[in-house]
Design an enzyme around this catalytic site. Structure first.
Site, PDB file in Angstrom:
ATOM      1  N   CYS A  64      -3.384  27.801  -1.803  1.00  0.00           N
ATOM      2  CA  CYS A  64      -2.554  28.583  -2.709  1.00  0.00           C
ATOM      3  C   CYS A  64      -3.250  29.928  -2.827  1.00  0.00           C
ATOM      4  O   CYS A  64      -4.253  30.054  -3.520  1.00  0.00           O
ATOM      5  CB  CYS A  64      -2.439  27.913  -4.081  1.00  0.00           C
ATOM      6  SG  CYS A  64      -1.614  28.966  -5.290  1.00  0.00           S
ATOM      7  N   CYS A 121      -3.136  31.489  -6.596  1.00  0.00           N
ATOM      8  CA  CYS A 121      -3.894  30.917  -7.725  1.00  0.00           C
ATOM      9  C   CYS A 121      -4.555  29.635  -7.272  1.00  0.00           C
ATOM     10  O   CYS A 121      -5.474  29.692  -6.469  1.00  0.00           O
ATOM     11  CB  CYS A 121      -3.012  30.743  -8.958  1.00  0.00           C
ATOM     12  SG  CYS A 121      -1.395  29.999  -8.647  1.00  0.00           S
ATOM     13  N   SER A 122      -4.095  28.487  -7.770  1.00  0.00           N
ATOM     14  CA  SER A 122      -4.742  27.240  -7.368  1.00  0.00           C
ATOM     15  C   SER A 122      -3.756  26.083  -7.422  1.00  0.00           C
ATOM     16  O   SER A 122      -4.129  24.978  -7.780  1.00  0.00           O
ATOM     17  CB  SER A 122      -5.941  26.963  -8.270  1.00  0.00           C
ATOM     18  OG  SER A 122      -5.517  26.945  -9.627  1.00  0.00           O
ATOM     19  N   CYS A 123      -2.489  26.320  -7.060  1.00  0.00           N
ATOM     20  CA  CYS A 123      -1.475  25.260  -7.064  1.00  0.00           C
ATOM     21  C   CYS A 123      -1.951  24.098  -6.194  1.00  0.00           C
ATOM     22  O   CYS A 123      -2.452  24.312  -5.089  1.00  0.00           O
ATOM     23  CB  CYS A 123      -0.148  25.793  -6.539  1.00  0.00           C
ATOM     24  SG  CYS A 123       0.552  27.073  -7.599  1.00  0.00           S
TER      25      CYS A 123
END
Lengths: 102, 223
Positions: B128, B131-133
């Site tokens: 991702c 962000c950090s999906c």
């Protein structure tokens, strides 16, 4: 109320708008202005650009997965010409590629 | 002598009992030692309000945190092991992971998870970049490196180099397909079943499926 059909179908070549609006957008910079191919239609989801600012009535937008040849994203890409990056992109960020059959 | 990383550099003997008792090492900071960011304060305030107004209780909140922390890659591994042993399930998992997981009593959560299959021609990798999906309902909380800027920017830019750093040397003829979870989908990889696992039970197979192989930075190996 019926919604308009998705503008693009899988396999269609599309270009990502080369725009740089301020605020929360979910279209990565590295694919802006690049041309790819619709891999699939993911469905309709509330527009994150409105949702991020507390608009609970955010408009549902068609979300696509668009595949790009890695070599088209990075001119000096070091891997195979078959490598791809697939990115989720909302319809309002996509335009048809001129010159392609409609 | 072995100094812990980030330790002090002055020279004296720590082995004996004649150490100056007034000598203090800088303590490891507690969680509360870093200043609260604006959004942390806001989150605490909203949490207090929601509890105060009876929207949920403190115990509901605690239980939910416990539930989320209890999610782990073993859940994704069960789906993979079933797909390796049941062709019909494999097809259903690739077509609709939510419905397929429900067959095993597994909840994939509110966000659609797409399962991408490694084949002899294609290796899949998840990142991702924004962000950090992460597919938390099947893999638990993401590792720190997954959230790092280094991984996020390089997974799309030079995936083969990143894979090599994880010990995964790809055949140049195998294409890399990087999935950037930029919006409303999450991704889990269905790795290829390793050779030499023919006699294994579904449970043994699940034991071979690691978190990193579900993200795509490595592949499962037989034993």
């Amino acid at each position: 109320m019926s919604r308009p059909a998705p503008l693009f179908t899988p396999g269609t070549r599309v270009r990502v708008h080369e725009r740089f609006p301020p605020g929360h957008v979910r279209t990565p910079w590295y694919c802006r202005g690049k041309t790819g191919e619709v891999e699939r239609i993911c469905g309709r989801f509330r527009n994150p650009e409105q949702l991020a600012y507390g608009n609970r009535e955010a408009t549902p937008e068609v979300l696509y997965r668009v595949g790009f040849a890695s070599t088209s994203l990075w001119p000096d890409y070091g891997g195979s010409k078959h490598d791809r990056v697939e990115i989720e992109i909302y319809e309002h960020w996509l335009e048809p590629v001129s010159g392609d059959p409609a | 002598m072995n100094e812990p990383a980030g330790g002090h550099s002055h020279e004296h003997d720590h082995g004996g009992y004649d150490v100056d008792p007034t000598h203090r090492h800088p303590p490891q900071p507690d969680l509360e030692d870093t200043p609260l960011a604006r959004h942390q304060v806001m989150q605490m305030a909203v949490t207090s309000l929601l509890i105060e107004k009876g929207i949920f209780s403190g115990d509901d909140m605690r239980a939910q945190v416990e539930r989320m922390d209890g999610l782990n890659p073993g859940i994704g591994a069960r789906l993979v092991a079933r797909a390796w042993t049941d062709e019909g399930f494999r097809q259903r998992l690739l077509a609709d992971s939510r419905a397929a997981a429900a067959e095993l009593g597994i909840d994939t959560g509110p966000i659609p998870i797409l399962v991408m299959e490694n084949t002899p021609e294609t290796h899949n990798l998840v990142v991702c970049t924004l962000c950090s999906c992460y597919p938390k309902f099947l893999l638990g909380v993401p590792p720190d490196w997954y959230k790092s800027r280094n991984y996020r920017r390089r997974a799309v830019r030079e995936p083969r180099t990143v894979l090599a750093e994880f010990g995964t040397e790809l055949d140049p003829n195998v294409a890399v397909r990087v999935h950037d979870s930029t919006a409303d989908m999450r991704y889990m990889i269905l790795p290829a079943r390793p050779a030499g696992t023919e006699g294994m039970s579904e449970e043994e197979l699940a034991g071979l499926v690691t978190r990193d192989s579900l993200i795509g930075v490595t592949v499962p190996r037989a034993g």
